[in-house]
Design an enzyme around this catalytic site. Structure first.
Site, PDB file in Angstrom:
ATOM      1  N   ARG A 146       0.816  -1.216   0.000  1.00 36.28           N
ATOM      2  CA  ARG A 146       0.000   0.000   0.000  1.00 36.28           C
ATOM      3  C   ARG A 146       0.854   1.271   0.000  1.00 36.28           C
ATOM      4  NH1 ARG A 146      -5.460  -0.285   1.943  1.00 36.28           N
ATOM      5  NH2 ARG A 146      -6.276  -2.234   1.159  1.00 36.28           N
ATOM      6  N   TYR A 181     -14.947 -11.562   0.435  1.00 35.09           N
ATOM      7  CA  TYR A 181     -15.631 -10.294   0.132  1.00 35.09           C
ATOM      8  C   TYR A 181     -16.858 -10.530  -0.739  1.00 35.09           C
ATOM      9  CZ  TYR A 181     -11.777  -7.661   2.156  1.00 35.09           C
ATOM     10  OH  TYR A 181     -10.867  -7.140   3.036  1.00 35.09           O
TER      11      TYR A 181
HETATM   12  O1  CP3 Z   1      -0.009  -1.644  -2.444  1.00 43.15           O
HETATM   13  C1  CP3 Z   1      -0.344  -0.739  -3.231  1.00 43.15           C
HETATM   14  O2  CP3 Z   1       0.047   0.445  -3.110  1.00 43.15           O
HETATM   15  C2  CP3 Z   1      -1.176  -1.105  -4.451  1.00 43.15           C
HETATM   16  C3  CP3 Z   1      -2.569  -0.911  -4.334  1.00 43.15           C
HETATM   17  C4  CP3 Z   1      -3.459  -1.799  -3.485  1.00 43.15           C
HETATM   18  C5  CP3 Z   1      -4.702  -1.334  -2.981  1.00 43.15           C
HETATM   19  N1  CP3 Z   1      -5.354  -2.385  -2.428  1.00 43.15           N
HETATM   20  C6  CP3 Z   1      -5.179   0.041  -3.086  1.00 43.15           C
HETATM   21  C7  CP3 Z   1      -6.253   0.493  -2.169  1.00 43.15           C
HETATM   22  C8  CP3 Z   1      -3.358  -3.166  -3.149  1.00 43.15           C
HETATM   23  C9  CP3 Z   1      -2.211  -4.136  -3.380  1.00 43.15           C
HETATM   24  C10 CP3 Z   1      -4.582  -3.515  -2.495  1.00 43.15           C
HETATM   25  C11 CP3 Z   1      -4.872  -4.884  -2.027  1.00 43.15           C
HETATM   26  C12 CP3 Z   1      -6.075  -5.125  -1.236  1.00 43.15           C
HETATM   27  N2  CP3 Z   1      -7.318  -4.547  -1.369  1.00 43.15           N
HETATM   28  C13 CP3 Z   1      -6.176  -6.133  -0.244  1.00 43.15           C
HETATM   29  C14 CP3 Z   1      -5.073  -7.097   0.142  1.00 43.15           C
HETATM   30  C15 CP3 Z   1      -4.066  -6.491   1.027  1.00 43.15           C
HETATM   31  C16 CP3 Z   1      -4.582  -6.099   2.392  1.00 43.15           C
HETATM   32  O3  CP3 Z   1      -4.563  -4.907   2.680  1.00 43.15           O
HETATM   33  O4  CP3 Z   1      -4.958  -6.998   3.158  1.00 43.15           O
HETATM   34  C17 CP3 Z   1      -7.490  -6.096   0.270  1.00 43.15           C
HETATM   35  C18 CP3 Z   1      -8.055  -6.980   1.368  1.00 43.15           C
HETATM   36  C19 CP3 Z   1      -8.207  -5.098  -0.466  1.00 43.15           C
HETATM   37  C20 CP3 Z   1      -9.649  -4.734  -0.346  1.00 43.15           C
HETATM   38  C21 CP3 Z   1      -9.786  -3.339   0.071  1.00 43.15           C
HETATM   39  N3  CP3 Z   1      -9.574  -2.254  -0.754  1.00 43.15           N
HETATM   40  C22 CP3 Z   1     -10.157  -2.859   1.354  1.00 43.15           C
HETATM   41  C23 CP3 Z   1     -10.463  -3.736   2.550  1.00 43.15           C
HETATM   42  C24 CP3 Z   1     -10.161  -1.466   1.265  1.00 43.15           C
HETATM   43  C25 CP3 Z   1     -10.594  -0.509   2.325  1.00 43.15           C
HETATM   44  C26 CP3 Z   1      -9.584  -0.393   3.403  1.00 43.15           C
HETATM   45  C27 CP3 Z   1      -8.940   0.943   3.334  1.00 43.15           C
HETATM   46  O5  CP3 Z   1      -7.704   1.022   3.509  1.00 43.15           O
HETATM   47  O6  CP3 Z   1      -9.680   1.919   3.160  1.00 43.15           O
HETATM   48  C28 CP3 Z   1      -9.751  -1.111  -0.039  1.00 43.15           C
HETATM   49  C29 CP3 Z   1      -9.565   0.251  -0.586  1.00 43.15           C
HETATM   50  C30 CP3 Z   1      -8.194   0.614  -1.060  1.00 43.15           C
HETATM   51  N4  CP3 Z   1      -7.410  -0.168  -1.855  1.00 43.15           N
HETATM   52  C31 CP3 Z   1      -7.528   1.857  -0.837  1.00 43.15           C
HETATM   53  C32 CP3 Z   1      -6.315   1.786  -1.542  1.00 43.15           C
HETATM   54  C33 CP3 Z   1      -5.280   2.859  -1.671  1.00 43.15           C
HETATM   55  C34 CP3 Z   1      -8.094   3.028  -0.062  1.00 43.15           C
HETATM   56  C35 CP3 Z   1      -9.199   3.627  -0.884  1.00 43.15           C
HETATM   57  C36 CP3 Z   1      -9.295   5.121  -0.818  1.00 43.15           C
HETATM   58  O7  CP3 Z   1      -8.495   5.825  -1.443  1.00 43.15           O
HETATM   59  O8  CP3 Z   1     -10.239   5.578  -0.176  1.00 43.15           O
END
Ligand code: CP3
Length: 350
Positions: free
Chosen positions: A30, A156
């Site tokens: 992330r 999910y």
């Molecule tokens: O690593 C990186 O920089 C690449 C981008 C990336 C994102 N999500 C961007 C994101 C990657 C590799 C993921 C993987 C992801 N997404 C996982 C597996 C890794 C982990 O964290 O366990 C999971 C379970 C998800 C599903 C997901 N997407 C969730 C649960 C959420 C909400 C949680 C949160 O942090 O808000 C997201 C949204 C998300 N994916 C964001 C980002 C930058 C935040 C969204 C925003 O900008 O509001």
């Protein structure tokens, strides 16, 4: 063999080949995200999160932001694991402050509404982002593609959101395993295709995120996490044997050892709870290790971050190793602390 500092050309690839790199490559899960003010500005322009993932120009920009600011050794494609259910035709959206939402799948019959046929077209912007990134990235920076592992994505799809106990998904897997296997098999196929398309567009490494592997007892973990992951790795290796695969079975505990022996992965990404000496002794002889700094130490910074990072480097840095976090960086992390962490890693010597 020790790869010296001045050949940091795609040093991530050297570590994943099993070479000892000193100092090790560093990137952070992330690394593009809300802790960066430039990401928050971009996110504001994109509107909703899925549009950000599916608009190549914006996804490329989000991917490059942390590279420009910090000069990590690898860029990870900006996307999300939930683009796969979207590509299969499930309704997926992100609610401000509430995280992901999906129209939940609760019956086997609903699986018939999902289709692999439209996925490549629905996800074409993702592959376009990968192509642009390979052209735009500094040539010393490696490009990582990724997907969620079948169980984590299925959780999910069934729960419709992040869950505390996965009660609905687990009840389905225990109560109707043949039906649940249909969903997992569909995801093995979809995930393999999604990763192969990223490799064909220019991804040099791929990572599989099984963020919720840790909720299962052993037999179920082997069936619903390790086995489908191994099937995907075999598919990738059959098509592109030279492309390294990193697997992140978060919470797998002592079963990390089964992943090291049986999954076919080139590297395992360790979650924060995996003991360092155990990992070195039981895993590092078989696979490259990645991890596993607690992301919350970055929020604290100072001695807490420094001491934890030093312990990781000292325990794992003398074998094949990639410095990373044990889970994604949090929105509260001050970017200056990330800068200090990178300096510390680059100054480390065995
Ligand atoms: O690593 C990186 O920089 C690449 C981008 C990336 C994102 N999500 C961007 C994101 C990657 C590799 C993921 C993987 C992801 N997404 C996982 C597996 C890794 C982990 O964290 O366990 C999971 C379970 C998800 C599903 C997901 N997407 C969730 C649960 C959420 C909400 C949680 C949160 O942090 O808000 C997201 C949204 C998300 N994916 C964001 C980002 C930058 C935040 C969204 C925003 O900008 O509001």
């Amino acid at each position: 063999m020790l790869v010296p500092m001045r050949t940091r050309q795609k040093i991530l690839l050297r570590a994943l080949e099993g070479k000892v790199c000193a100092p090790p490559p560093i990137w952070l899960m992330r690394q593009a995200g809300r802790y960066l003010p430039e990401y928050r500005a971009l996110r504001g322009r994109a509107g909703d999160f899925l549009s950000l993932c599916l608009t190549s120009e914006l996804a490329v920009e989000a991917t490059l932001q942390p590279i420009r600011r910090f000069g990590f050794d690898a860029a990870i494609l900006f996307s999300d694991i939930l683009v796969v259910p979207h590509g299969l035709g499930q309704r997926v959206w992100f609610e401000e402050g509430a995280g992901p939402r999906l129209e939940p799948i609760r019956a086997c019959a609903q699986l018939d509404d999902l289709s692999l046929d439209a996925m490549a077209e629905a996800l074409a912007p993702v592959y376009e982002s990968v192509r642009c990134l390979r052209a735009d990235l500094p040539q010393e920076v490696a490009l990582i593609g990724f997907a969620g592992a079948p169980w984590t994505v299925a959780s999910y799809m069934i729960e419709g959101a992040t869950s505390r106990d996965f009660a609905t998904a687990k009840a389905w897997a225990y109560g109707a395993p043949e039906d649940f296997e249909r969903l997992i098999a569909l995801l093995v196929e979809a995930t393999s295709r999604h990763l192969i398309a990223q490799i064909e567009a220019g991804a040099e490494v791929v990572q599989l995120f099984d963020s919720w592997a840790g909720v299962w007892p052993e037999r179920a973990l082997r069936r619903w996490c390790l086995a489908p992951t191994s099937r995907i790795v075999r598919r990738l290796k059959a098509a592109y044997p030279q492309v390294p695969v990193i697997v992140f079975p978060r919470g797998a505990g002592v079963l990390y050892e089964a992943y090291a022996r049986e999954s076919g992965a080139d590297a395992l990404s360790l979650d924060t709870t995996v003991p360092l000496d155990w990992a070195r002794e039981r895993l590092q002889g078989r696979v490259c290790l990645q991890g596993n700094l607690d992301p919350l130490t970055i929020v604290a910074g100072g001695a807490a971050m420094r001491d934890e990072a030093a312990a990781i480097l000292d325990a794992l840095g003398r074998g094949p190793f990639v410095f990373n976090l044990g889970h994604g960086i949090t929105p509260e992390a001050p970017p200056e602390h990330v800068g200090a962490l990178i300096e510390q890693v680059l100054a480390w010597r065995p």
